[in-house]
Design a protein around this motif. Structure first.
Motif, PDB file in Angstrom:
ATOM      1  N   UNK A  26      25.335  -1.165  22.700  1.00  0.00           N
ATOM      2  CA  UNK A  26      25.083  -1.911  21.467  1.00  0.00           C
ATOM      3  C   UNK A  26      26.027  -3.118  21.380  1.00  0.00           C
ATOM      4  N   UNK A  27      27.264  -2.934  21.817  1.00  0.00           N
ATOM      5  CA  UNK A  27      28.232  -4.033  21.805  1.00  0.00           C
ATOM      6  C   UNK A  27      27.774  -5.179  22.707  1.00  0.00           C
ATOM      7  N   UNK A  28      27.208  -4.863  23.862  1.00  0.00           N
ATOM      8  CA  UNK A  28      26.704  -5.910  24.766  1.00  0.00           C
ATOM      9  C   UNK A  28      25.569  -6.689  24.111  1.00  0.00           C
ATOM     10  N   UNK A  29      24.697  -5.986  23.417  1.00  0.00           N
ATOM     11  CA  UNK A  29      23.591  -6.660  22.716  1.00  0.00           C
ATOM     12  C   UNK A  29      24.158  -7.556  21.615  1.00  0.00           C
ATOM     13  N   UNK A  30      25.128  -7.044  20.862  1.00  0.00           N
ATOM     14  CA  UNK A  30      25.715  -7.831  19.780  1.00  0.00           C
ATOM     15  C   UNK A  30      26.424  -9.078  20.300  1.00  0.00           C
ATOM     16  N   UNK A  31      27.002  -8.998  21.486  1.00  0.00           N
ATOM     17  CA  UNK A  31      27.741 -10.131  22.068  1.00  0.00           C
ATOM     18  C   UNK A  31      26.851 -11.109  22.825  1.00  0.00           C
ATOM     19  N   UNK A  32      25.606 -10.739  23.085  1.00  0.00           N
ATOM     20  CA  UNK A  32      24.713 -11.576  23.896  1.00  0.00           C
ATOM     21  C   UNK A  32      24.602 -13.019  23.392  1.00  0.00           C
ATOM     22  N   UNK A  33      24.440 -13.269  22.089  1.00  0.00           N
ATOM     23  CA  UNK A  33      24.300 -14.659  21.661  1.00  0.00           C
ATOM     24  C   UNK A  33      25.518 -15.517  21.978  1.00  0.00           C
ATOM     25  N   UNK A  34      26.706 -14.925  21.897  1.00  0.00           N
ATOM     26  CA  UNK A  34      27.920 -15.692  22.168  1.00  0.00           C
ATOM     27  C   UNK A  34      27.994 -16.099  23.640  1.00  0.00           C
ATOM     28  N   UNK A  35      27.604 -15.176  24.525  1.00  0.00           N
ATOM     29  CA  UNK A  35      27.560 -15.504  25.949  1.00  0.00           C
ATOM     30  C   UNK A  35      26.531 -16.604  26.196  1.00  0.00           C
ATOM     31  N   UNK A  36      25.348 -16.458  25.590  1.00  0.00           N
ATOM     32  CA  UNK A  36      24.301 -17.462  25.780  1.00  0.00           C
ATOM     33  C   UNK A  36      24.696 -18.811  25.193  1.00  0.00           C
ATOM     34  N   UNK A  37      25.393 -18.819  24.070  1.00  0.00           N
ATOM     35  CA  UNK A  37      25.857 -20.087  23.475  1.00  0.00           C
ATOM     36  C   UNK A  37      26.853 -20.779  24.390  1.00  0.00           C
ATOM     37  N   UNK A  38      27.766 -19.993  24.979  1.00  0.00           N
ATOM     38  CA  UNK A  38      28.741 -20.582  25.914  1.00  0.00           C
ATOM     39  C   UNK A  38      28.045 -21.223  27.096  1.00  0.00           C
TER      40      UNK A  38
END
Length: 79
Positions: A26-38
């Motif tokens: 769940x943490x990986x899913x929650x962090x996905x937008x931040x990785x994609x934004x970077x």
């Protein structure tokens, strides 16, 4: 593996979010937008896909359309 008969309104969420799968935490899913934004890859399609997966109840619904890969070493059972 996504059920080949799945009809989805738009792109299937796991097909859009590279690196995110039913096995992701769940943490990986929650962090996905931040990785994609970077990486400058947080598109409208990625946002829609993330919205489908970020809530546990909705993600469980999406997961109903995915078959687990239970073959040893990720194989295809000899097919």
């Amino acid at each position: 593996m996504k059920d080949p008969l799945t009809a989805w309104d738009g792109e299937f969420p796991y097909d859009v979010l590279a690196g995110i799968s039913p096995e992701s935490s769940h943490a990986e899913v929650q962090d996905a937008p931040f990785k994609l934004m970077r990486e400058n890859r947080f598109t409208r399609d990625a946002q829609v896909a993330w919205e489908e997966l970020r809530h546990v109840e909705r993600r469980l619904f999406v997961d109903l359309f995915v078959y687990p890969n239970t073959a040893p070493n990720g194989g295809d059972h000899g097919r």
